[in-house]
Design an enzyme around this catalytic site. Sequence first.
Site, PDB file in Angstrom:
ATOM      1  N   ARG A   1      -8.166  29.483 -21.166  1.00 14.10           N
ATOM      2  CA  ARG A   1      -7.773  30.684 -20.443  1.00 14.10           C
ATOM      3  C   ARG A   1      -6.252  30.757 -20.261  1.00 14.10           C
ATOM      4  O   ARG A   1      -5.633  31.795 -20.463  1.00 14.10           O
ATOM      5  CB  ARG A   1      -8.478  30.720 -19.080  1.00 14.10           C
ATOM      6  CG  ARG A   1      -8.054  31.863 -18.171  1.00 14.10           C
ATOM      7  CD  ARG A   1      -8.396  33.218 -18.749  1.00 14.10           C
ATOM      8  NE  ARG A   1      -8.123  34.308 -17.820  1.00 14.10           N
ATOM      9  CZ  ARG A   1      -8.177  35.588 -18.150  1.00 14.10           C
ATOM     10  NH1 ARG A   1      -8.501  35.958 -19.375  1.00 14.10           N
ATOM     11  NH2 ARG A   1      -7.924  36.518 -17.257  1.00 14.10           N
TER      12      ARG A   1
ATOM     13  N   ASP B   1     -10.179  45.549 -14.340  1.00 14.38           N
ATOM     14  CA  ASP B   1      -9.930  44.527 -15.344  1.00 14.38           C
ATOM     15  C   ASP B   1     -11.288  43.942 -15.737  1.00 14.38           C
ATOM     16  O   ASP B   1     -12.220  43.937 -14.921  1.00 14.38           O
ATOM     17  CB  ASP B   1      -9.033  43.442 -14.743  1.00 14.38           C
ATOM     18  CG  ASP B   1      -8.982  42.200 -15.591  1.00 14.38           C
ATOM     19  OD1 ASP B   1      -8.554  42.304 -16.756  1.00 14.38           O
ATOM     20  OD2 ASP B   1      -9.387  41.122 -15.111  1.00 14.38           O
ATOM     21  N   ALA B   2     -11.402  43.416 -16.961  1.00 16.44           N
ATOM     22  CA  ALA B   2     -12.701  42.894 -17.412  1.00 16.44           C
ATOM     23  C   ALA B   2     -12.830  41.377 -17.232  1.00 16.44           C
ATOM     24  O   ALA B   2     -13.670  40.893 -16.464  1.00 16.44           O
ATOM     25  CB  ALA B   2     -12.934  43.266 -18.870  1.00 16.44           C
ATOM     26  N   TYR B   3     -11.974  40.615 -17.928  1.00 18.46           N
ATOM     27  CA  TYR B   3     -12.146  39.158 -17.993  1.00 18.46           C
ATOM     28  C   TYR B   3     -11.679  38.487 -16.701  1.00 18.46           C
ATOM     29  O   TYR B   3     -10.503  38.513 -16.372  1.00 18.46           O
ATOM     30  CB  TYR B   3     -11.415  38.594 -19.212  1.00 18.46           C
ATOM     31  CG  TYR B   3     -11.933  39.195 -20.509  1.00 18.46           C
ATOM     32  CD1 TYR B   3     -13.186  38.838 -21.002  1.00 18.46           C
ATOM     33  CD2 TYR B   3     -11.197  40.143 -21.213  1.00 18.46           C
ATOM     34  CE1 TYR B   3     -13.687  39.401 -22.174  1.00 18.46           C
ATOM     35  CE2 TYR B   3     -11.691  40.704 -22.386  1.00 18.46           C
ATOM     36  CZ  TYR B   3     -12.935  40.331 -22.853  1.00 18.46           C
ATOM     37  OH  TYR B   3     -13.430  40.898 -24.011  1.00 18.46           O
TER      38      TYR B   3
ATOM     39  N   ASN C   1      -7.474  43.714 -21.892  1.00 13.32           N
ATOM     40  CA  ASN C   1      -6.775  43.126 -23.034  1.00 13.32           C
ATOM     41  C   ASN C   1      -7.683  43.029 -24.260  1.00 13.32           C
ATOM     42  O   ASN C   1      -7.197  42.933 -25.387  1.00 13.32           O
ATOM     43  CB  ASN C   1      -6.317  41.707 -22.673  1.00 13.32           C
ATOM     44  CG  ASN C   1      -4.986  41.674 -21.925  1.00 13.32           C
ATOM     45  OD1 ASN C   1      -4.229  42.643 -21.931  1.00 13.32           O
ATOM     46  ND2 ASN C   1      -4.706  40.554 -21.279  1.00 13.32           N
TER      47      ASN C   1
END
Lengths: 229, 229
Positions: A46, A15-17, A123
């Site tokens: 967020r 996952d990135a964020y 996402n």
Amino acid sequence: MSEARFENIEACVFDAYGTLLDFDSPARRAKDTLGKNAEALSSVWRQKQLEYTWLRSLMGAYAPFWQVTGEALDYAMETLGIADNELRQRLMQLYLALNPFPDVAATLKVLKQAGIKTAILTNGTPEMIAAACSNAGIDGFFDAILSVDEVQIYKPHPSVYQLAVDRLGAAKERISFQSSNCWDAIGASHFGFRVVWCNRYDQPLDQLSAKPDAVIKSLAELPPLIGIK
Amino acid sequence: MSEARFENIEACVFDAYGTLLDFDSPARRAKDTLGKNAEALSSVWRQKQLEYTWLRSLMGAYAPFWQVTGEALDYAMETLGIADNELRQRLMQLYLALNPFPDVAATLKVLKQAGIKTAILTNGTPEMIAAACSNAGIDGFFDAILSVDEVQIYKPHPSVYQLAVDRLGAAKERISFQSSNCWDAIGASHFGFRVVWCNRYDQPLDQLSAKPDAVIKSLAELPPLIGIK
């Protein structure tokens, strides 16, 4: 703190964020303007960003993550009574230049040296994630960068996780998926990946239908978990 | 505060939790035990309860609202460091006896007298909502009580709102849908109902793909909105 042995892992998908990139860094960098509102703004931003991805997916009203991120910021600013278009622009630009977490680059290097395939499953839109990885200096580490934009529905819908299977050509159980977002880790577990929840924020385990296979505090703990010395 | 004319409304459909029934009342009634944690517990409990409905729906892992409500309570109690099984049982029982908001009974009476069909469309299981309506003394007011349990997916998925169309035999645009949950109001708008957001909690409008047609502060404002004097 749970541990599990991960055997025969071919690929690590991240996952990135929140996992590679610190989504709190824009508000922190704009603290000169935000002052004591910085933390609250980041938290509501967020929270709403995630809610909007879930709600839009369920309603059948997909919109790209860049738009959703801007709409969540609008909500957060309104909640805190902040009307400042220049600040909004600045925060959105800073979202394209998030700080990477300090354990990221070293871990990716170890994985690459060990011959593990690496990918991002995010996402974010392709443009957002490309900018963020380039600005964070980690764009050279990945074999694939996969965005939900391709399937037009957000995590934790199974078709998102399926993207990684299809594009990496690896079986589910040969993929180790890492996320600091507990719900994302659980979604990936429910899908059938081997899953590591990187609990950076020291949160309780979400009570959903599945559990991650392992819990770590930093990505530095990942290589030994999948058998890399 | 926006207003719109609602013409030829045949049926009023209500969300239950937050709109008719006060989901903060269990923690308030258990304040003797919860003390200063009462508000925080109620807030995390509700937030997680909703999140879990969205996440389970997206993952394809439906579980009944009674289970989800209990799992969200477990998360909330862990967040606040409360380990007290007796308190957990008490809060769950109180969730079956939520206080109705003070504007509810009088409004429903006016609608029934005017020949408007009335229904509840809720995430709650049939057993939960039957107990809650009976305990609140409002069970006699409804022509139908419809639960997502029938379609095994939660709001705001369109198949939930479709339930009301199918069971009330009224066209979408002849149904006025009321919710205090902005995201639910928006989901219903996106589906095609006439929608009233009862903004009981004085929140900003969620930035999603649609908007409610009208915003009110109390259900007492509903009858004039649909043309009942």
